[in-house]
Design an enzyme around this catalytic site. Sequence first.
Site, PDB file in Angstrom:
ATOM      1  N   GLU A 171      34.685  61.212  46.266  1.00 48.22           N
ATOM      2  CA  GLU A 171      35.721  61.282  47.299  1.00 48.22           C
ATOM      3  C   GLU A 171      36.696  62.440  47.094  1.00 48.22           C
ATOM      4  O   GLU A 171      37.881  62.241  46.778  1.00 48.22           O
ATOM      5  CB  GLU A 171      36.480  59.947  47.387  1.00 48.22           C
ATOM      6  N   GLU A 355      29.491  53.529  48.760  1.00 48.02           N
ATOM      7  CA  GLU A 355      30.522  52.489  48.621  1.00 48.02           C
ATOM      8  C   GLU A 355      30.729  51.819  49.962  1.00 48.02           C
ATOM      9  O   GLU A 355      30.843  52.502  50.989  1.00 48.02           O
ATOM     10  CB  GLU A 355      31.880  53.070  48.185  1.00 48.02           C
TER      11      GLU A 355
HETATM   12  O1  IFM Z   1      38.646  51.524  44.584  1.00 46.51           O
HETATM   13  C1  IFM Z   1      38.379  52.615  45.400  1.00 46.51           C
HETATM   14  C2  IFM Z   1      37.434  53.566  44.707  1.00 46.51           C
HETATM   15  O2  IFM Z   1      37.958  54.031  43.508  1.00 46.51           O
HETATM   16  C3  IFM Z   1      37.137  54.754  45.573  1.00 46.51           C
HETATM   17  N1  IFM Z   1      36.724  54.365  46.912  1.00 46.51           N
HETATM   18  C4  IFM Z   1      37.540  53.385  47.580  1.00 46.51           C
HETATM   19  C5  IFM Z   1      37.747  52.175  46.709  1.00 46.51           C
HETATM   20  C6  IFM Z   1      38.625  51.137  47.444  1.00 46.51           C
HETATM   21  O3  IFM Z   1      39.862  51.685  47.765  1.00 46.51           O
END
Ligand code: IFM
Length: 453
Positions: A171, A355
């Site tokens: 990210e 994710e």
């Molecule tokens: O917990 C985070 C993760 O570290 C990165 N992506 C989003 C998740 C939820 O906010």
Amino acid sequence: MTGRIGNTRADFPADFLFGAATSAYQIEGHAFGGAGPCQWDSFAATPGNVVRGEDGARACDHYHRYPEDLDLVKEGGFDCYRFSTSWARILPDGRGTPNAAGLDFYDRLTDALLERGLKPCVTLYHWELPSALRDMGGWQNRDIAGWFADFAQIVMGRIGDRMYSAATINEPWCIAWLGHFSGDHAPGLRDIRATARALHHVLLAHGRAVETMRAMGIGNLGAVCNFEHVLPAGPTDADAAAADRYDAIFNRFFLSGMFHRRYPDQVLAGIGPYLPRGWQDDFVTIGAPVDWVGLNYYTCKRIAQAPGPWPALTEVPGALPKTAMGWEIHPEGLRYFLNRVRDEFTGDLPLFVTENGMAGDDAIRAGRVDDAARVAYLDAHLGAVRQAIAQGVPVRGYFVWSLLDNYEWALGYDKRFGLVHVDFETLQRVPKASYHALKQALQRSAAQDVKVT
Ligand code: IFM
């Protein structure tokens, strides 16, 4: 009533991969094993930055409890485990002599995954920048691209031979924007010049790491970006333009750099004057070919025009049901982005949902955690992935965020994203109803077992 997940393994292609995801600082326990100080330690120690000043010193103590946690991955019926390597654990000073205990830990973790028949999917960096590098400007310093490439070489020199896949940086938007523009994440800056440099250097570091790993003969390399489905808050042209600016910053900047070798005009309009000299010459490195792209997707955002300097926009709450993060639940956005990323950037390249998940107010009652909302959330998003596959998008896998309740950065330990509940006093793990529902959905029939082996 907890419910079940109706989108099951049998509904996906036979080689489709299901995984659970975590990250180093959020679960390992940064106080253990000789890790060096990182930017999240000092960010959390500064009053007002993190709820209750919580940090990742102990977290889930995954550093010691990883065999139990990997058993949960295995018993849950997953194929893969997505984890990250802590830069500050492996190189306590950011550069120089590695911490042998740190490398040993990831070596043990890798073998423990393979012993359980799980595919190791590593992400090199998930935000715990060593403080020594932060002192030298961190992501604002162009040299970080070389420091990161060296780190990639050290990590992959030790575990690269056994990885199923490797991603560079999780990210990039969060690193550059939350860390340098809004100040919500470490290092907590609010400065457009710092942001511009971080935006560019994070991509340059990605490219240098890809080149380095490629030269080492390591394959299946990917980039992981986050996406939010942006909707104008109102019917005006001004809101539509503001939504487009947000979309360019959040959803287009990074993939545009990697795949089109340019930055969107809407972003250059704001950060252009602050980009480092010669930035246009870096796109060959930034565009180093990858083998797959990962999408992290959680929610949609409604954006309105706001007074003030670029980007002159604000978020407006929407009406859809929300998670404990206050994020609207909008599975359609996942189908939309899988199509859009394919159409605008990646073409035939494999895509993974790296994710997806939700935070809930999960509590143990009579020994159980009935997280019915998460069961429904996962089912709806798996349905969106199926739709994208039916539309011809080459989606190859789906990872739930997250295996365990963990450290949700500036929000501390309250926001529970796990399939497995963690009591942060006793560190006891209790699989939630969503874990059991997913396990049921991921079961293989005898015929599927034959196909995959
Ligand atoms: O917990 C985070 C993760 O570290 C990165 N992506 C989003 C998740 C939820 O906010």
